[in-house]
Design an enzyme around this catalytic site. Structure first.
Site, PDB file in Angstrom:
ATOM      1  N   HIS A  14     -34.586  38.168  18.491  1.00 50.60           N
ATOM      2  CA  HIS A  14     -33.433  39.078  18.444  1.00 50.60           C
ATOM      3  C   HIS A  14     -33.423  40.005  19.664  1.00 50.60           C
ATOM      4  CE1 HIS A  14     -33.545  38.668  13.749  1.00 50.60           C
ATOM      5  NE2 HIS A  14     -33.163  37.566  14.362  1.00 50.60           N
ATOM      6  N   HIS A  70     -35.872  39.491   5.891  1.00 51.66           N
ATOM      7  CA  HIS A  70     -36.950  40.418   6.260  1.00 51.66           C
ATOM      8  C   HIS A  70     -37.005  41.590   5.285  1.00 51.66           C
ATOM      9  CE1 HIS A  70     -36.510  39.114  10.774  1.00 51.66           C
ATOM     10  NE2 HIS A  70     -36.883  38.127   9.981  1.00 51.66           N
ATOM     11  N   TYR A 125     -40.146  42.604   2.789  1.00 54.25           N
ATOM     12  CA  TYR A 125     -40.829  43.900   2.757  1.00 54.25           C
ATOM     13  C   TYR A 125     -40.709  44.556   1.383  1.00 54.25           C
ATOM     14  CZ  TYR A 125     -41.360  43.678   7.835  1.00 54.25           C
ATOM     15  OH  TYR A 125     -41.721  43.311   9.108  1.00 54.25           O
ATOM     16  N   GLU A 179     -32.207  39.167   8.835  1.00 49.93           N
ATOM     17  CA  GLU A 179     -32.564  40.568   8.565  1.00 49.93           C
ATOM     18  C   GLU A 179     -32.586  40.836   7.061  1.00 49.93           C
ATOM     19  OE1 GLU A 179     -33.753  42.342  10.780  1.00 49.93           O
ATOM     20  OE2 GLU A 179     -32.860  41.843  12.708  1.00 49.93           O
ATOM     21  N   GLU A 208     -37.944  38.895  15.294  1.00 50.25           N
ATOM     22  CA  GLU A 208     -37.501  40.104  15.996  1.00 50.25           C
ATOM     23  C   GLU A 208     -37.646  39.947  17.504  1.00 50.25           C
ATOM     24  OE1 GLU A 208     -35.779  42.029  14.529  1.00 50.25           O
ATOM     25  OE2 GLU A 208     -36.394  42.174  12.442  1.00 50.25           O
ATOM     26  N   ASP A 229     -34.421  47.179   8.607  1.00 52.62           N
ATOM     27  CA  ASP A 229     -33.659  45.930   8.725  1.00 52.62           C
ATOM     28  C   ASP A 229     -32.234  46.115   8.216  1.00 52.62           C
ATOM     29  OD1 ASP A 229     -35.542  44.059   9.887  1.00 52.62           O
ATOM     30  OD2 ASP A 229     -36.679  44.220   8.039  1.00 52.62           O
ATOM     31  N   GLU A 277     -35.522  47.043  17.928  1.00 49.64           N
ATOM     32  CA  GLU A 277     -36.253  45.835  17.531  1.00 49.64           C
ATOM     33  C   GLU A 277     -37.440  45.535  18.442  1.00 49.64           C
ATOM     34  OE1 GLU A 277     -33.673  42.886  15.261  1.00 49.64           O
ATOM     35  OE2 GLU A 277     -32.388  43.373  16.978  1.00 49.64           O
TER      36      GLU A 277
END
Length: 386
Positions: A266, A169, A173, A166, A263, A135, A229
């Site tokens: 995107h 994201h 994670y 992003e 995603e 990301d 992506e």
């Protein structure tokens, strides 16, 4: 003894300096540092390099002027009136799907994590490490290239919001790794996956090479990052949804739903931008980029980090990646290459197409109230029937 040489600052250099000052922002973005007006060209070789670069710059300038998306836009600082309604709708969809990492409940995941097999924990932690780094790479491209090149206000709005998502994201994670992995050395290893894991580095290098390629046109790079992506993430998303099918890791799988939806949007946006291009890359070029991404992703999930570690079939995963690639090619306006069926029934409604009913289902009610409604939907009346 006084020298009879004339100064290096000749008429030619003055012309160069003038040209540099008159260059547009887009041209400067593609201009090597060695062409700065403050740098003295002290040899014939340097002058030759400059002449070649100047020719390339003129060619690129011509291409930019032909592309409405990239043409310098003095009105780019003001949003209204909307010129590209389809691009604006994509931005509003992204805005409506906003969420934060704090909204994902991870309280039940640790109990599940401890009950997983060693190979399952190994697979999940390495997939999360790839995601956490990737990301940031997507954002690098948005900040360094796309937001500086694209002059259409509506698209710049979308890219700006994508950067924020992003970041969320990547935070999610990183939070998952921080929650599951208690050993500090292992955590550091995972957080530095681009340097510590060859399989992750290979995917990262592919994307970074596209960011750094000053000769690749915007259209080619749009396809490359649609592949990042839409293909590089697809197999890993599917592997986590496989865990959901088994009733495992509710926090991880819910965040995966939210992120895969984002995603997908995107990726759809990249395809929309591609459709707006006048000078598109050839079908051969597009298919070469997509097929290269497919090979790398198949190797990643069937060799470097095989999905058999969590009980998935590697051959079916290869087929799924090909299926996703075909769908992306169709959305870009080209014919399929692989012509295979989706081997994973549990992925039917969780595709990477942001325009499917997956988005409209408002996963976990994470669609912002009123954002997608029209102005007439917010009127107050007293004429209801009782």
């Amino acid at each position: 003894m006084s020298s009879t040489r004339s100064p290096l600052k000749t008429k030619n250099e003055n012309t160069i300096s003038t040209k540099m000052n008159n260059m547009s922002f887009v041209d400067k973005e593609n201009t090597p540092p060695s062409l700065s007006s403050t740098r003295i060209l002290a040899s014939k070789t340097a002058r030759k390099i400059f002449d070649e670069s100047e020719g390339q710059s003129k060619a690129k300038k011509g291409a930019v002027e032909e592309e409405p998306l990239l043409k310098e836009n003095p009105h780019r600082f003001v949003i209204f009136p909307i010129q590209y309604h389809d691009i604006w709708q994509m931005y509003k969809k992204a805005e409506a799907s906003f969420w934060t990492a704090e909204e994902v409940d991870l309280s039940k995941d640790l109990q599940h994590w401890d009950s997983l097999k060693d190979e399952e924990r190994y697979f999940i932690s390495h997939v999360l490490a790839f995601f956490a780094a990737s990301d940031g790479i997507v954002n690098e491209n948005l900040v360094e290239r796309f937001t500086q090149e694209v002059q259409v206000t509506e698209a710049r709005c979308f890219y700006g919001f994508q950067i924020a998502m992003e970041n969320i994201h990547s935070e999610m994670y990183s939070l998952l790794i921080d929650t599951y992995i208690k050993d500090s050395k292992e955590r550091e290893f995972l957080f530095n996956a681009i340097e510590t894991m060859p399989c992750v580095k290979k995917k990262a290098d592919w994307a970074l090479n596209w960011i750094g390629d000053k000769n690749a046109r915007y259209g080619e790079r749009v396809v490359a990052f649609a592949a990042v992506e839409g293909i590089f993430f697809s197999g890993s998303f599917a592997s986590i949804f496989w865990l959901k099918k088994r009733g495992l890791m509710p926090g991880l799988t819910f965040s995966n739903e939210l992120i895969s939806r984002d995603e997908g949007l995107h990726c759809d946006f990249a395809c929309l931008m591609f459709k707006h291009l006048i000078n598109k890359p050839s079908e051969e070029t597009v298919k070469k980029i997509i097929m290269n991404a497919v090979e790398i992703e198949q190797e990643f999930l069937t060799d470097a980090l095989p999905v058999k570690l969590i009980g998935m079939n590697c051959d079916l995963m290869k087929q799924y990646i090909e299926f996703v690639a075909d769908r992306l090619l169709l959305e870009l306006g080209f014919d399929k290459v692989y012509r295979v069926e989706n081997p994973f029934d549990f992925m039917e409604n969780i595709s990477l197409e942001g325009k499917t009913n997956f988005f409209e289902k408002r996963v976990g009610e994470y669609q912002r109230m009123g954002v997608m409604s029209g102005t007439t939907d917010n009127t107050f009346t007293l004429d209801a029937d009782f």
